[in-house]
Design an enzyme around this catalytic site. Structure first.
Site, mmCIF file in Angstrom:
data_model
loop_
_atom_site.group_PDB
_atom_site.id
_atom_site.type_symbol
_atom_site.label_atom_id
_atom_site.label_comp_id
_atom_site.label_asym_id
_atom_site.label_seq_id
_atom_site.Cartn_x
_atom_site.Cartn_y
_atom_site.Cartn_z
ATOM 1 N N ARG A 274 0.819 -1.222 0.000
ATOM 2 C CA ARG A 274 0.000 0.000 0.000
ATOM 3 C C ARG A 274 0.847 1.264 0.000
ATOM 4 O O ARG A 274 0.589 2.196 -0.767
ATOM 5 C CB ARG A 274 -0.958 -0.039 1.194
ATOM 6 C CG ARG A 274 -2.116 -0.969 0.954
ATOM 7 C CD ARG A 274 -2.870 -1.365 2.204
ATOM 8 N NE ARG A 274 -3.916 -2.322 1.832
ATOM 9 C CZ ARG A 274 -4.470 -3.204 2.641
ATOM 10 N NH1 ARG A 274 -4.085 -3.265 3.906
ATOM 11 N NH2 ARG A 274 -5.402 -4.028 2.210
ATOM 12 N N TYR A 412 -6.392 -2.149 -6.763
ATOM 13 C CA TYR A 412 -5.540 -3.203 -6.195
ATOM 14 C C TYR A 412 -4.844 -2.775 -4.900
ATOM 15 O O TYR A 412 -4.904 -1.627 -4.515
ATOM 16 C CB TYR A 412 -4.581 -3.818 -7.197
ATOM 17 C CG TYR A 412 -3.622 -2.975 -7.993
ATOM 18 C CD1 TYR A 412 -3.073 -3.516 -9.150
ATOM 19 C CD2 TYR A 412 -3.217 -1.697 -7.621
ATOM 20 C CE1 TYR A 412 -2.157 -2.805 -9.924
ATOM 21 C CE2 TYR A 412 -2.314 -0.983 -8.379
ATOM 22 C CZ TYR A 412 -1.784 -1.541 -9.516
ATOM 23 O OH TYR A 412 -0.872 -0.834 -10.274
ATOM 24 N N GLU A 413 -4.270 -3.767 -4.207
ATOM 25 C CA GLU A 413 -3.760 -3.622 -2.830
ATOM 26 C C GLU A 413 -4.904 -3.318 -1.849
ATOM 27 O O GLU A 413 -4.729 -2.644 -0.844
ATOM 28 C CB GLU A 413 -2.680 -2.521 -2.723
ATOM 29 C CG GLU A 413 -1.536 -2.635 -3.724
ATOM 30 C CD GLU A 413 -0.643 -3.839 -3.482
ATOM 31 O OE1 GLU A 413 -0.884 -4.592 -2.523
ATOM 32 O OE2 GLU A 413 0.298 -4.034 -4.253
ATOM 33 N N GLY A 414 -6.087 -3.825 -2.170
ATOM 34 C CA GLY A 414 -7.279 -3.527 -1.364
ATOM 35 C C GLY A 414 -7.940 -2.288 -1.925
ATOM 36 O O GLY A 414 -7.290 -1.255 -2.103
#
Length: 605
Positions: A274, A412-414
């Site tokens: 993140r 992406y990455e949550g």
């Protein structure tokens, strides 16, 4: 050299920025890069200009082989191994340096940025941080040099944000010597050329998934097969495929960490991912701004360069401001993580333990940065298209591809929605564990709301005196809204997602605005206020916008759960906490920032 004890005293824990004061001299800024870091930055920029920016059109035409070729060149330059310890053929550089490389190598194209991030982050880090010594010796040197490439298999058709719900199975053999993995993974970056896959699967009916290191050899596929390259909105030359496992045999010694530890591995890898994703959006912004400035200077309408029009000045100034603030916050957090890692190593932790705990400590800040900077690059590229007008919509200019490439960063990455809720959720959990004292300050804010406000005129004669006072009050807004919400809903707070999203936006704006103030104040003190004139303007402009956002989100939150006298009291408190004494002239601020950009003909801060 500061002792571990003094370092511990000086360095705030994750989330404590909300309740403790940070001094300007204690933050790290891009102006603090060492000579070695500046040389590394220049080396990366030269590589990007030569190999990537000059060939950006090839990345738009799904030239996957070219992406792989550029990755190999990056490996030869040492860029793939910056975060890898020297004993595994990496450069063993600190966290700030790894952020710096991720920042500047990602500016030219989202395709390469994704390939680089997937390989150096989630493709390599799980082994570096969780692997046995034998696993690290076997795989890390080749991953660090680009001899082999890594990929990460977590997402499934039915398991995205709910990562622990995956259906992929791992069945142990009768003799216990290997596992057979069967299942389907999707959206796997680098799948088309990776040799090593970090695969998450469930053993029997375990509550949590388990991680495995799976080797792939095209001459001996071992039950692995791949879907076609996905047709995507952006990142066209980033290889993205489904991966299928059909009784894929994996030696038992290739289990990563312990059985059932996969979810923890996945979450900690995402924490690093993140903050690195935030870094990966920064140079993209710088390049978009520079291209927009050049075009605005060259494009003449009504016998005037469009850069001289107020509407264009407003856009350029806001674009540059967001970039400057994103830089300020990203490197502030990166240095805190690096310091925390160093403290833990000084206390006897291994590199693995120190890095894991160092990043985990600042998981809140990592989520904040992921959301803020990914949205900034989207807005920046959108305004870039607008400045280019019709040409911006054309694939013949890099604005169109920059906009499309930027869109994935919010997913992406949550997703940003997940990260917003995570940031507040993690902060509340830290408070419950006693790591961050939210109760005391929140109670104090409640008492302040009941008291009589002071009518004294504050002394705002020093640089940023009013801005720093305002940020203190903006923190009270968060404590007021979040504190009351926790009291009202207790454990059910997480069910009130819209309230969490509103509270998270307040938290994000506080962190970003404070980071800009601290960076600019530090540089004004050492380089002189005149040299930081435009940075001061950007800091004030960002804070003005942040106050507006916080006002809106706080009202939304307050009226969603408070009624009658409680609601009136909180809304009055909000008005008091967000009040300016000296309202900045934002039009003048934007004009001065834009004029500096057009004079330099590039992003110059």
């Amino acid at each position: 050299m500061a002792t571990t004890e003094t370092l511990n005293k000086e360095i705030l824990r994750g989330g404590q920025f909300l309740v403790k004061e940070t001094k300007a001299e204690d933050v790290f800024t891009p102006e603090d890069f060492t000579e070695e870091q500046q040389m590394m930055r220049d080396s990366v920029k030269e590589f990007v200009d030569r190999e990537l920016w000059a060939n950006w059109e090839r990345f738009e035409h799904k030239d996957y082989a070219f992406t792989e070729e550029c990755m190999r060149k990056a490996g030869e330059m040492g860029f793939l191994g910056v975060a890898v310890p020297e004993e595994y053929d990496g450069l063993g550089m600190g966290f700030v340096s790894t952020m710096l490389v991720c920042d500047y190598i990602s500016g030219a194209t989202g395709s390469f940025s994704t390939a680089f991030g997937a390989h150096t982050g989630i493709g390599t880090l799980p082994i570096t941080l969780y692997g046995t010594e034998e696993q690290k010796k076997k795989y890390i040197p080749q991953l660090a040099t680009g001899e082999i490439f890594g990929a990460y298999c977590l997402t499934e058709p039915g398991a995205g944000s709910d990562a622990n719900s995956g259906k992929t199975k791992a069945v142990v053999s009768d003799d216990g010597k290997h596992y057979s993995i069967s299942g389907q993974k999707m959206w796997i970056s680098n799948a088309g050329f990776a040799n090593i896959f970090i695969v998450f699967a469930r053993i029997e009916d375990d509550k949590n998934i388990t991680g495995f290191i799976v080797e792939y050899d095209k001459d001996n596929p071992n039950g692995m097969s791949f879907g076609e390259e996905e047709k995507k909105l952006g990142i066209h030359s980033s290889s993205t495929r489904q991966v299928f496992f059909n009784d894929t045999k994996v030696p038992a010694e290739n289990m990563l960490s312990e059985r059932g530890n996969g979810f923890k591995i996945a979450m900690n890898a995402l924490n690093v991912g993140r903050i690195k994703l935030a870094a990966a959006c920064l140079d993209a912004q710088r390049r978009v701004i520079t291209e927009a400035v050049k075009y605005a200077n060259d494009r003449v309408q009504f016998k005037t360069p469009i850069a001289k029009f107020g509407a264009i000045k407003s856009k350029l100034a806001e674009m540059a401001t967001s970039c400057y603030v994103g830089e300020s916050a990203s490197y502030r957090a990166a240095k805190l993580i690096e310091d925390r890692i160093n403290i833990r190593q000084a206390e006897g932790n291994t590199h693995q333990e120190a890095e894991l705990k160092g990043v985990e400590e600042y998981a809140i800040e990592c989520s904040i940065l992921k959301v803020a900077v990914s949205e900034d690059i989207q807005n920046c590229s959108d305004e870039g298209i607008q400045i280019f007008g019709g040409m911006g919509f054309s694939a013949d200019t890099p604005m169109e591809s920059a906009w499309r490439d930027a869109r994935i960063a919010r997913i992406y990455e949550g997703t940003n929605e997940i990260n917003r809720m995570l940031a507040v959720g993690m902060l509340v959990k830290k408070a419950m564990k006693g790591h961050v004292d939210l109760l005391g300050p929140a109670t104090a804010v409640g008492e302040e709301l009941m008291g009589i406000p002071s009518f004294d005129t504050p002394d705002y004669s020093e640089l940023f005196a009013e801005e720093k006072d305002l940020i203190k009050r903006l923190k009270k807004v968060f404590l007021m809204v979040a504190g009351s919400a926790v009291q009202k809903f207790g454990p059910k707070l997480e069910e009130n997602q819209q309230l969490l999203l509103a509270a998270s936006d307040i938290l994000i704006e506080v962190y970003m605005a404070e980071s800009a103030v601290l960076r600019t104040e530090k540089n004004a003190k050492r380089f002189g206020e005149e040299s930081q004139k435009h940075q001061i303007n950007m800091t004030r402009l960002y804070l003005y916008n942040a106050v507006d956002t916080i006002n809106q989100k706080a009202k939304e939150g307050i009226v969603s759960f408070a009624e009658g006298d409680e609601q009136r009291m909180m809304l009055m408190g909000l008005k008091r906490f967000t009040k300016y004494v000296n309202m900045p002239n934002v039009v003048a601020l934007r004009n001065e920032i834009a004029e500096k950009l057009t004079e330099e003909n590039e992003y110059c801060f």
